[in-house]
Scaffold this active site. Structure first.
Site, PDB file in Angstrom:
ATOM      1  N   ASP A   1     101.415  22.995  50.748  1.00  0.00           N
ATOM      2  CA  ASP A   1     100.709  24.254  50.515  1.00  0.00           C
ATOM      3  C   ASP A   1     101.619  25.048  49.579  1.00  0.00           C
ATOM      4  OD1 ASP A   1      99.711  26.858  50.509  1.00  0.00           O
ATOM      5  OD2 ASP A   1      99.060  26.768  52.591  1.00  0.00           O
ATOM      6  N   HIS A   2     101.227  25.156  48.309  1.00  0.00           N
ATOM      7  CA  HIS A   2     102.157  25.707  47.323  1.00  0.00           C
ATOM      8  C   HIS A   2     102.516  27.163  47.613  1.00  0.00           C
ATOM      9  CE1 HIS A   2      98.345  27.116  45.483  1.00  0.00           C
ATOM     10  NE2 HIS A   2      99.086  28.075  44.976  1.00  0.00           N
TER      11      HIS A   2
ATOM     12  N   HIS B   1      96.318  29.152  52.920  1.00  0.00           N
ATOM     13  CA  HIS B   1      97.257  30.127  52.364  1.00  0.00           C
ATOM     14  C   HIS B   1      97.347  31.402  53.205  1.00  0.00           C
ATOM     15  CE1 HIS B   1      97.242  27.411  49.119  1.00  0.00           C
ATOM     16  NE2 HIS B   1      96.259  27.916  48.421  1.00  0.00           N
TER      17      HIS B   1
END
Length: 521
Positions: free
Chosen positions: A185-186, A248
């Site tokens: 998950d960037h 996110h």
């Protein structure tokens, strides 16, 4: 959290989807920047895999063009790029065809024979429909069998609901162990998201007040100016809820709400994050309408140019009710956070691109000391994640030259623009070291889906209205009303018309004080 001194061992980095948009925009620049910093061992090799017809030289040319387009500042010396390019190889194959893997096996084994390593890191930068197929083919072909360590990195989305996520996880676990799977998950690679731990646990001024006795509410915003662009086929099935909230937004909630871990080790940290999800109040489909707002952008103006409504975008159903905006009021029902609302909002085609976390502390007693008019601004801690990285603390102080006029003042810290690594660089570095702290564990994924699924069901069954908002605005008015019912309001994020929190409060203070003090500031 692994010690910073942990070294990256030589390995073969096998990148599936190597000609795709993600690889060209983010992954190749990330690997090259790591090489410039000396983080990629000399014997590490990168095997790029895709269906397109390239040889090694052709792919290196493609990668060079991608760098020129997406990271031109990184390439300052051609000799350095050429040295890095020699580490890259290309294998053309159909990832769904097991027979094609023989060529890849031969290439990897030949490379390993020359580089003296048996470690393998697989990265699936491709459509999630291929995750299970590629993983099974890695096993059937023998690629997943090695004398060294092996790790698998996969991109989101991880399923589209709990059932599909569980089925996918079972497929992956039939080949890889849980501690070998790195779900990326960037957002967890962003500097200020990772900095939340340090802000909380390395500063004695925060932890004693990080609770419901001192904090009024928490607001998490992730707004985008872009529309659906070329992702309509995916977005029509996902929407903002699955695309942003399930991963996110909930990740940021966990980072803010987690208890101090017993030690700064990856599993201890992730254990505390999971506890937050277990305490997150779940809504039945009938309750969703009281806690969630969904919206969809209409026609509007962005940067002086008219932009189409979502339903006018290419490959979008003209009668689509897919949400491009979600706001919600969440509660973490544990001793620390009982009664504190966590407000989240995310959307496309909004006025600014910004990701921020606002911690609003409780008001001082009204009608006492400097708050006799009840207009004293609250203290705020703002964590700016994107596009500006830094921290902002708002305090109240006497305006110089006045007797008792109190105005908000700012203490601000901003990271230098070039100081932070890109999220993928940081996450690659962790995965190569075997540090899974900022990757999502299966129980995180499963609990997030169990929270989101009833909301998605309510959306599908149209149990709450779809609010339309003008492209270029701050979102639907209903999102403001969600907070107003509790006596709260959204704080402006960096880049909005009010420019900053202090400007808005300055204006309000001046209005309220008008006529009471005629001295020039």
């Amino acid at each position: 959290m692994m010690n910073e001194e942990s070294k990256i061992e030589p390995h073969t980095f096998i990148l599936f989807g190597a000609t795709g948009d993600l690889a060209r925009r983010k992954l190749i620049p990330a690997l090259y920047n790591m090489y410039l910093r000396g983080q990629i061992p000399a014997d590490t090799r990168i095997v790029n895999v895709a269906r397109s017809a390239y040889d090694d030289h052709g792919y290196r040319t493609l990668a060079r063009e991608a760098m020129r387009e997406f990271a031109p500042k990184s390439i300052t010396k051609e000799d350095t790029w050429n040295d890095f390019a020699k580490k890259m190889f290309y294998c053309q194959l159909d990832a769904s065809n097991l027979d094609h893997y023989k060529k890849l096996v031969n290439m990897v084994e030949e490379i390993e024979a020359h580089s003296n390593t048996k470690n393998r890191l697989f990265y699936l930068a491709m459509a999630p429909d291929f995750f299970a197929t590629v993983t099974q083919n890695l096993q059937e072909s023998g690629l997943s069998h090695t004398e060294g360590w092996r790790r698998l990195i996969i991109e989101k989305p991880f399923g589209h609901d709990f059932a599909s996520a569980e089925a996918l996880n079972n497929e992956l676990r039939s080949v890889f162990e849980e501690d070998e799977i790195y779900r990326i998950d960037h957002y967890l690679g962003k500097e200020m998201v990772q900095n939340i731990e340090v802000i909380r646990f390395a500063n004695s001024i925060f932890e004693p007040v990080w609770n419901n006795r001192s904090i009024s509410n928490i607001q998490i915003t992730s707004s985008e100016t872009v529309g659906v662009e070329d992702r309509a086929s995916y977005y029509e099935h996902a929407g903002a809820l699955r695309d942003m909230v399930q991963n996110h937004m909930l990740q940021m909630v966990m980072m803010i709400a987690m208890e101090p871990p017993s030690r700064l080790k990856n599993e201890a940290i992730r254990d505390e994050k999971v506890k937050v999800l277990r305490s997150l109040r779940r809504f039945s489909p009938e309750e969703v309408k009281d806690h969630v707002i969904r919206g969809q952008y209409g026609v509007g103006t962005m940067n002086g140019q008219q932009v189409p409504a979502y339903v006018q975008e290419k490959n979008v159903n003209p009668s689509s009710e897919t949400e491009t905006y979600v706001a919600a009021k969440l509660y973490v029902d544990n001793f620390r956070w009982a009664g504190v609302p966590f407000y989240i909002r995310t959307g496309k085609r909004l006025s600014v691109k910004s990701t921020e976390i606002v911690i609003q502390f409780r008001d001082m007693p009204k009608h006492l000391y400097f708050n006799q008019d009840g207009n004293l601004g609250p203290n705020l801690l703002v964590i700016r994640v994107n596009p500006v990285e830094g921290m902002y603390i708002q305090l109240n102080a006497k305006r110089p030259g006045t007797d008792e006029m109190v105005v908000p003042v700012a203490m601000e810290f901003s990271q230098p623009l070039d100081a932070s690594q890109e999220a993928y660089e940081r996450l690659f570095y962790d995965a190569m070291r075997g540090d899974s702290t900022f990757f999502t564990r299966w129980d995180e994924v499963s609990l997030a889906w169990k929270f989101v699924d009833p909301i998605a069901e309510a959306f599908t069954e149209k149990r709450l209205p779809l609010h339309h908002y003008t492209a270029g605005s701050h979102g639907p008015e209903a999102a403001d009303n969600l907070l107003a019912k509790e006596g709260h309001r959204w704080w402006p994020v960096y880049g909005q018309e009010t420019a900053s929190v202090e400007a808005r409060l300055e204006k309000e203070t001046a209005t309220l004080r008008e006529g009471k003090n005629h001295e020039n500031p």
